[in-house]
Motif scaffolding. Structure first.
Motif, PDB file in Angstrom:
ATOM      1  N   ILE A 240       0.841  -1.205   0.000  1.00 26.83           N
ATOM      2  CA  ILE A 240       0.000   0.000   0.000  1.00 26.83           C
ATOM      3  C   ILE A 240       0.873   1.251   0.000  1.00 26.83           C
ATOM      4  CG2 ILE A 240      -1.674   1.331   1.355  1.00 26.83           C
ATOM      5  CD1 ILE A 240      -2.916  -1.432   2.132  1.00 26.83           C
ATOM      6  N   GLU A 241       1.965   1.236   0.757  1.00 25.68           N
ATOM      7  CA  GLU A 241       2.893   2.374   0.764  1.00 25.68           C
ATOM      8  C   GLU A 241       3.485   2.607  -0.627  1.00 25.68           C
ATOM      9  OE1 GLU A 241       5.898   1.723   3.744  1.00 25.68           O
ATOM     10  OE2 GLU A 241       4.425   1.681   5.374  1.00 25.68           O
ATOM     11  N   ILE A 242       3.860   1.520  -1.324  1.00 25.65           N
ATOM     12  CA  ILE A 242       4.407   1.647  -2.681  1.00 25.65           C
ATOM     13  C   ILE A 242       3.341   2.221  -3.613  1.00 25.65           C
ATOM     14  CG2 ILE A 242       5.182   0.347  -4.715  1.00 25.65           C
ATOM     15  CD1 ILE A 242       6.686  -1.524  -2.736  1.00 25.65           C
ATOM     16  N   LEU A 243       2.112   1.719  -3.532  1.00 29.15           N
ATOM     17  CA  LEU A 243       1.025   2.224  -4.372  1.00 29.15           C
ATOM     18  C   LEU A 243       0.811   3.718  -4.132  1.00 29.15           C
ATOM     19  CD1 LEU A 243      -1.574  -0.692  -4.072  1.00 29.15           C
ATOM     20  CD2 LEU A 243      -0.100  -0.178  -6.032  1.00 29.15           C
TER      21      LEU A 243
ATOM     22  N   GLU B 234       3.042   5.875  -2.862  1.00 30.24           N
ATOM     23  CA  GLU B 234       4.241   6.607  -3.283  1.00 30.24           C
ATOM     24  C   GLU B 234       4.233   6.866  -4.789  1.00 30.24           C
ATOM     25  OE1 GLU B 234       9.087   5.889  -3.437  1.00 30.24           O
ATOM     26  OE2 GLU B 234       7.895   4.751  -1.988  1.00 30.24           O
ATOM     27  N   CYS B 235       3.671   5.938  -5.553  1.00 33.26           N
ATOM     28  CA  CYS B 235       3.625   6.067  -7.018  1.00 33.26           C
ATOM     29  C   CYS B 235       2.364   6.777  -7.502  1.00 33.26           C
ATOM     30  CB  CYS B 235       3.676   4.681  -7.662  1.00 33.26           C
ATOM     31  SG  CYS B 235       5.180   3.783  -7.342  1.00 33.26           S
ATOM     32  N   ASP B 236       1.551   7.256  -6.582  1.00 34.70           N
ATOM     33  CA  ASP B 236       0.255   7.855  -6.920  1.00 34.70           C
ATOM     34  C   ASP B 236      -0.674   6.864  -7.600  1.00 34.70           C
ATOM     35  OD1 ASP B 236       0.699  10.368  -5.805  1.00 34.70           O
ATOM     36  OD2 ASP B 236       1.666  11.103  -7.630  1.00 34.70           O
ATOM     37  N   ALA B 237      -0.522   5.579  -7.275  1.00 37.31           N
ATOM     38  CA  ALA B 237      -1.395   4.537  -7.832  1.00 37.31           C
ATOM     39  C   ALA B 237      -2.632   4.330  -6.966  1.00 37.31           C
ATOM     40  CB  ALA B 237      -0.629   3.225  -7.961  1.00 37.31           C
ATOM     41  N   LEU B 238      -2.560   4.699  -5.702  1.00 33.54           N
ATOM     42  CA  LEU B 238      -3.708   4.598  -4.797  1.00 33.54           C
ATOM     43  C   LEU B 238      -4.051   6.010  -4.355  1.00 33.54           C
ATOM     44  CD1 LEU B 238      -5.773   2.960  -3.196  1.00 33.54           C
ATOM     45  CD2 LEU B 238      -4.048   2.666  -1.404  1.00 33.54           C
ATOM     46  N   LEU B 239      -5.153   6.482  -4.879  1.00 38.65           N
ATOM     47  CA  LEU B 239      -5.560   7.863  -4.633  1.00 38.65           C
ATOM     48  C   LEU B 239      -6.734   7.916  -3.671  1.00 38.65           C
ATOM     49  CD1 LEU B 239      -5.454   9.004  -8.361  1.00 38.65           C
ATOM     50  CD2 LEU B 239      -3.658   9.260  -6.632  1.00 38.65           C
ATOM     51  N   GLU B 240      -6.790   8.951  -2.874  1.00 41.49           N
ATOM     52  CA  GLU B 240      -7.907   9.173  -1.962  1.00 41.49           C
ATOM     53  C   GLU B 240      -8.539  10.511  -2.296  1.00 41.49           C
ATOM     54  OE1 GLU B 240      -6.841   8.522   2.136  1.00 41.49           O
ATOM     55  OE2 GLU B 240      -5.799   6.670   1.654  1.00 41.49           O
ATOM     56  N   GLY B 241      -9.851  10.556  -2.232  1.00 42.71           N
ATOM     57  CA  GLY B 241     -10.592  11.766  -2.571  1.00 42.71           C
ATOM     58  C   GLY B 241     -12.040  11.430  -2.856  1.00 42.71           C
TER      59      GLY B 241
ATOM     60  N   LEU C  77       3.288   0.385 -12.240  1.00 39.80           N
ATOM     61  CA  LEU C  77       3.930  -0.450 -13.256  1.00 39.80           C
ATOM     62  C   LEU C  77       4.905   0.335 -14.129  1.00 39.80           C
ATOM     63  CD1 LEU C  77       0.859  -2.619 -14.266  1.00 39.80           C
ATOM     64  CD2 LEU C  77       2.850  -3.337 -12.908  1.00 39.80           C
ATOM     65  N   ARG C  78       4.841   1.660 -14.089  1.00 41.71           N
ATOM     66  CA  ARG C  78       5.784   2.467 -14.883  1.00 41.71           C
ATOM     67  C   ARG C  78       7.191   2.406 -14.309  1.00 41.71           C
ATOM     68  NH1 ARG C  78       4.376   8.637 -12.976  1.00 41.71           N
ATOM     69  NH2 ARG C  78       4.007   8.048 -10.824  1.00 41.71           N
ATOM     70  N   TYR C  79       7.323   1.913 -13.085  1.00 45.66           N
ATOM     71  CA  TYR C  79       8.626   1.757 -12.433  1.00 45.66           C
ATOM     72  C   TYR C  79       8.960   0.268 -12.352  1.00 45.66           C
ATOM     73  CZ  TYR C  79       7.810   6.559 -10.928  1.00 45.66           C
ATOM     74  OH  TYR C  79       7.555   7.903 -10.901  1.00 45.66           O
ATOM     75  N   PRO C  80       9.863  -0.227 -13.203  1.00 41.69           N
ATOM     76  CA  PRO C  80      10.171  -1.661 -13.209  1.00 41.69           C
ATOM     77  C   PRO C  80      10.570  -2.223 -11.847  1.00 41.69           C
ATOM     78  CG  PRO C  80      11.098  -0.632 -15.147  1.00 41.69           C
ATOM     79  CD  PRO C  80      10.571   0.488 -14.275  1.00 41.69           C
TER      80      PRO C  80
ATOM     81  N   PHE D 253       9.520  -1.275  -8.852  1.00 40.96           N
ATOM     82  CA  PHE D 253       8.320  -1.453  -8.031  1.00 40.96           C
ATOM     83  C   PHE D 253       7.442  -2.566  -8.589  1.00 40.96           C
ATOM     84  CE2 PHE D 253       8.645   3.192  -6.550  1.00 40.96           C
ATOM     85  CZ  PHE D 253       9.263   2.822  -5.365  1.00 40.96           C
ATOM     86  N   ALA D 254       7.335  -2.653  -9.913  1.00 41.00           N
ATOM     87  CA  ALA D 254       6.554  -3.734 -10.530  1.00 41.00           C
ATOM     88  C   ALA D 254       7.124  -5.084 -10.097  1.00 41.00           C
ATOM     89  CB  ALA D 254       6.570  -3.602 -12.046  1.00 41.00           C
ATOM     90  N   GLU D 255       8.442  -5.192 -10.130  1.00 44.60           N
ATOM     91  CA  GLU D 255       9.089  -6.439  -9.728  1.00 44.60           C
ATOM     92  C   GLU D 255       8.797  -6.775  -8.263  1.00 44.60           C
ATOM     93  OE1 GLU D 255      13.512  -8.520  -9.754  1.00 44.60           O
ATOM     94  OE2 GLU D 255      13.376  -6.334  -9.895  1.00 44.60           O
ATOM     95  N   LYS D 256       8.924  -5.798  -7.379  1.00 47.99           N
ATOM     96  CA  LYS D 256       8.707  -6.036  -5.948  1.00 47.99           C
ATOM     97  C   LYS D 256       7.260  -6.410  -5.641  1.00 47.99           C
ATOM     98  CE  LYS D 256      12.304  -2.926  -4.303  1.00 47.99           C
ATOM     99  NZ  LYS D 256      12.605  -1.618  -3.720  1.00 47.99           N
TER     100      LYS D 256
END
Length: 193
Positions: free
Chosen positions: A7-10, A12-19, A39-42, A44-47
């Motif tokens: 969730i922290e990674i999501l 950090e990448c602006d993949a999980l937005l709140e609003g 997924l734009r960051y290989p 993070f995608a790997e991890k």
């Protein structure tokens, strides 16, 4: 890796937005997941997908198949980590199809890959294609499983994280009742309703 770290990674990448979001279904939500942002960051995608690979690595898998768009990179990365062929389906004239010379052989054991599973509609379309070719679907792998509890796809789901994201009809939306501005995901536009 713990779900908390994913969730922290999501975030950090602006993949999980709140609003306050207007979804393509017309429903409203207080959270939105855009896995393309992670997924734009290989790295993070790997991890993130290693968590999923660890859950499926002992299954008998011949190929991984993801629907375009969201499942393409997920299919590639899971296939890479498992050392398996990674292919994808895509829509042509609104119909999900296997194209580009990709093949599914009779008896192939297939893992469907997605970025986010919400209703499972795309995954089930891919399942139908796989079965038409004689393949056997062994499950669905995804980054985020955000299905509501009443949605059973009849297949095991292997996710990096399970998120409980509420959706609301406009008339019952607590965010609308607070007059919070609404955004349409992807466009990042403010929407006037």
């Amino acid at each position: 890796m713990e779900e908390k770290k994913i969730i922290e990674i999501l975030k950090e990448c602006d993949a999980l937005l709140e609003g306050h979001f207007l979804l393509s279904s017309g429903k409203h939500s207080d959270k939105y997941v855009q896995c393309a942002k992670v997924l734009r960051y290989p790295n993070f995608a790997e991890k993130v997908l290693k968590v999923v690979v660890d859950k499926v690595k002992n299954l008998e898998i011949d190929k991984v198949v993801g629907p375009a768009m969201g499942g393409v990179i997920v299919s590639y990365e899971i296939g890479r980590q498992l050392g398996k062929e990674a292919i994808f389906t895509e829509r042509k004239d609104g119909v999900m199809q296997l194209r580009r010379g990709f093949e599914i052989n009779k008896g192939d054991k297939i893992l469907i890959t997605e970025d986010v599973v919400t209703t499972g509609k795309s995954s089930l379309e891919v399942k139908d294609i796989i079965e038409e070719f004689g393949g056997e679907v062994i499950g669905i792998a995804c980054i985020v499983d955000r299905r509501e509890n009443n949605i059973d796809l009849g297949l095991p789901i292997f996710s990096a994280v399970k998120l409980d994201i509420k959706t609301y009809d406009k008339k019952e939306c607590p965010l609308c009742m607070k007059d919070l501005p609404i955004e349409k995901p992807g466009s990042r536009e403010k929407v006037t309703l």
